[in-house]
Design a protein around this motif. Structure first.
Motif, mmCIF file in Angstrom:
data_model
loop_
_atom_site.group_PDB
_atom_site.id
_atom_site.type_symbol
_atom_site.label_atom_id
_atom_site.label_comp_id
_atom_site.label_asym_id
_atom_site.label_seq_id
_atom_site.Cartn_x
_atom_site.Cartn_y
_atom_site.Cartn_z
ATOM 1 N N LEU A 111 0.818 -1.212 0.000
ATOM 2 C CA LEU A 111 0.000 0.000 0.000
ATOM 3 C C LEU A 111 0.853 1.264 0.000
ATOM 4 O O LEU A 111 0.563 2.212 -0.723
ATOM 5 C CB LEU A 111 -0.941 0.003 1.211
ATOM 6 N N GLY A 112 1.915 1.281 0.783
ATOM 7 C CA GLY A 112 2.781 2.461 0.848
ATOM 8 C C GLY A 112 3.395 2.783 -0.506
ATOM 9 O O GLY A 112 3.458 3.947 -0.920
ATOM 10 N N SER A 113 3.842 1.752 -1.222
ATOM 11 C CA SER A 113 4.417 1.950 -2.551
ATOM 12 C C SER A 113 3.355 2.445 -3.527
ATOM 13 O O SER A 113 3.621 3.293 -4.376
ATOM 14 C CB SER A 113 5.025 0.657 -3.075
ATOM 15 N N CYS A 114 2.144 1.921 -3.399
ATOM 16 C CA CYS A 114 1.039 2.343 -4.257
ATOM 17 C C CYS A 114 0.739 3.826 -4.038
ATOM 18 O O CYS A 114 0.603 4.585 -4.994
ATOM 19 C CB CYS A 114 -0.202 1.498 -3.978
ATOM 20 N N GLN A 115 0.649 4.239 -2.794
ATOM 21 C CA GLN A 115 0.340 5.635 -2.500
ATOM 22 C C GLN A 115 1.457 6.564 -2.976
ATOM 23 O O GLN A 115 1.189 7.646 -3.496
ATOM 24 C CB GLN A 115 0.080 5.803 -1.007
ATOM 25 N N ALA A 116 2.698 6.132 -2.850
ATOM 26 C CA ALA A 116 3.822 6.936 -3.332
ATOM 27 C C ALA A 116 3.762 7.069 -4.851
ATOM 28 O O ALA A 116 4.002 8.149 -5.406
ATOM 29 C CB ALA A 116 5.141 6.305 -2.903
ATOM 30 N N TRP A 117 3.418 5.977 -5.545
ATOM 31 C CA TRP A 117 3.302 6.010 -6.999
ATOM 32 C C TRP A 117 2.155 6.936 -7.424
ATOM 33 O O TRP A 117 2.300 7.727 -8.361
ATOM 34 C CB TRP A 117 3.084 4.599 -7.538
ATOM 35 N N GLN A 118 1.007 6.864 -6.721
ATOM 36 C CA GLN A 118 -0.124 7.727 -7.033
ATOM 37 C C GLN A 118 0.242 9.200 -6.848
ATOM 38 O O GLN A 118 -0.128 10.045 -7.658
ATOM 39 C CB GLN A 118 -1.329 7.370 -6.160
ATOM 40 N N THR A 119 0.984 9.501 -5.800
ATOM 41 C CA THR A 119 1.439 10.869 -5.577
ATOM 42 C C THR A 119 2.350 11.314 -6.713
ATOM 43 O O THR A 119 2.259 12.455 -7.187
ATOM 44 C CB THR A 119 2.179 10.978 -4.227
ATOM 45 N N GLY A 120 3.199 10.413 -7.187
ATOM 46 C CA GLY A 120 4.070 10.722 -8.325
ATOM 47 C C GLY A 120 3.283 11.038 -9.585
ATOM 48 O O GLY A 120 3.648 11.941 -10.349
ATOM 49 N N VAL A 121 2.194 10.307 -9.810
ATOM 50 C CA VAL A 121 1.331 10.588 -10.969
ATOM 51 C C VAL A 121 0.710 11.976 -10.828
ATOM 52 O O VAL A 121 0.678 12.764 -11.785
ATOM 53 C CB VAL A 121 0.238 9.505 -11.130
ATOM 54 N N GLN A 122 0.241 12.311 -9.630
ATOM 55 C CA GLN A 122 -0.338 13.631 -9.398
ATOM 56 C C GLN A 122 0.687 14.733 -9.633
ATOM 57 O O GLN A 122 0.378 15.756 -10.258
ATOM 58 C CB GLN A 122 -0.888 13.734 -7.974
ATOM 59 N N VAL A 123 1.890 14.543 -9.154
ATOM 60 C CA VAL A 123 2.946 15.543 -9.341
ATOM 61 C C VAL A 123 3.267 15.702 -10.821
ATOM 62 O O VAL A 123 3.459 16.822 -11.311
ATOM 63 C CB VAL A 123 4.209 15.157 -8.527
ATOM 64 N N ALA A 124 3.305 14.599 -11.558
ATOM 65 C CA ALA A 124 3.583 14.667 -12.993
ATOM 66 C C ALA A 124 2.492 15.442 -13.725
ATOM 67 O O ALA A 124 2.777 16.254 -14.619
ATOM 68 C CB ALA A 124 3.730 13.265 -13.572
ATOM 69 N N LEU A 125 1.234 15.230 -13.360
ATOM 70 C CA LEU A 125 0.136 15.977 -13.978
ATOM 71 C C LEU A 125 0.231 17.457 -13.623
ATOM 72 O O LEU A 125 0.061 18.327 -14.479
ATOM 73 C CB LEU A 125 -1.218 15.411 -13.532
ATOM 74 N N TRP A 126 0.522 17.740 -12.361
ATOM 75 C CA TRP A 126 0.658 19.122 -11.917
ATOM 76 C C TRP A 126 1.807 19.812 -12.647
ATOM 77 O O TRP A 126 1.683 20.948 -13.096
ATOM 78 C CB TRP A 126 0.880 19.150 -10.403
ATOM 79 N N ALA A 127 2.929 19.107 -12.801
ATOM 80 C CA ALA A 127 4.093 19.675 -13.474
ATOM 81 C C ALA A 127 3.832 19.941 -14.955
ATOM 82 O O ALA A 127 4.426 20.840 -15.543
ATOM 83 C CB ALA A 127 5.301 18.746 -13.320
ATOM 84 N N SER A 128 2.912 19.173 -15.560
ATOM 85 C CA SER A 128 2.613 19.403 -16.965
ATOM 86 C C SER A 128 1.479 20.410 -17.163
ATOM 87 O O SER A 128 0.991 20.606 -18.262
ATOM 88 C CB SER A 128 2.284 18.090 -17.673
ATOM 89 N N GLY A 129 1.058 21.090 -16.075
ATOM 90 C CA GLY A 129 0.147 22.216 -16.209
ATOM 91 C C GLY A 129 -1.289 21.952 -15.812
ATOM 92 O O GLY A 129 -2.124 22.853 -15.930
ATOM 93 N N TRP A 130 -1.609 20.764 -15.352
ATOM 94 C CA TRP A 130 -2.983 20.465 -14.938
ATOM 95 C C TRP A 130 -3.175 20.809 -13.482
ATOM 96 O O TRP A 130 -2.296 20.634 -12.649
ATOM 97 C CB TRP A 130 -3.291 18.977 -15.159
ATOM 98 N N LEU A 131 -4.382 21.305 -13.144
ATOM 99 C CA LEU A 131 -4.748 21.561 -11.759
ATOM 100 C C LEU A 131 -5.162 20.220 -11.163
ATOM 101 O O LEU A 131 -6.026 19.533 -11.700
ATOM 102 C CB LEU A 131 -5.917 22.560 -11.667
ATOM 103 N N VAL A 132 -4.559 19.831 -10.076
ATOM 104 C CA VAL A 132 -4.816 18.527 -9.467
ATOM 105 C C VAL A 132 -5.636 18.717 -8.210
ATOM 106 O O VAL A 132 -5.292 19.516 -7.340
ATOM 107 C CB VAL A 132 -3.483 17.809 -9.123
ATOM 108 N N SER A 133 -6.758 17.979 -8.118
ATOM 109 C CA SER A 133 -7.555 17.997 -6.893
ATOM 110 C C SER A 133 -7.981 16.567 -6.584
ATOM 111 O O SER A 133 -8.273 15.791 -7.489
ATOM 112 C CB SER A 133 -8.774 18.896 -7.036
ATOM 113 N N ASN A 134 -7.992 16.216 -5.330
ATOM 114 C CA ASN A 134 -8.438 14.896 -4.896
ATOM 115 C C ASN A 134 -9.932 14.937 -4.629
ATOM 116 O O ASN A 134 -10.446 15.922 -4.087
ATOM 117 C CB ASN A 134 -7.699 14.459 -3.634
ATOM 118 N N PRO A 135 -10.660 13.857 -4.970
ATOM 119 C CA PRO A 135 -12.107 13.857 -4.737
ATOM 120 C C PRO A 135 -12.459 13.850 -3.271
ATOM 121 O O PRO A 135 -11.790 13.496 -2.416
ATOM 122 C CB PRO A 135 -12.577 12.566 -5.400
#
Length: 94
Positions: free
Chosen positions: A70-94
């Protein structure tokens, strides 16, 4: 003198064969380690992405990755969010 050469020759042959065995043992250990690592359970981890623009949904995407816990999964999900944010998308969690 001949006995000395014979003993030296046996010593060198013994060292050479020991090095060969060490290499074989190292290869066997590496294979065993690889088999052990393959037995570790992995679970599929995903992120569902909805792209919005101007209040309209413009696309959906689901990204998956195999993660061991689970910890690795959550870290990977955070990485995906950061990548989207870095490419200009506004990131919000539901």
């Amino acid at each position: 003198m001949k006995k000395m050469l014979f003993i030296v020759a046996l010593g060198v042959a013994g060292l050479a064969s020991a090095k060969g065995n060490e290499k074989v043992n190292t290869e066997k250990k590496a294979e065993k380690k690889a088999k052990t690592e393959q037995k570790a359970p992995v679970r599929q981890c995903g992120v569902a992405i909805t792209y919005w623009s101007g209040g309209q949904v413009i696309g959906y995407q689901t990204v998956y990755s195999d993660q061991p816990d689970l910890g690795s999964c959550q870290a990977w999900q955070t990485g995906v969010q950061v990548a989207l944010w870095a490419s200009g998308w506004l990131v919000s969690n539901p």
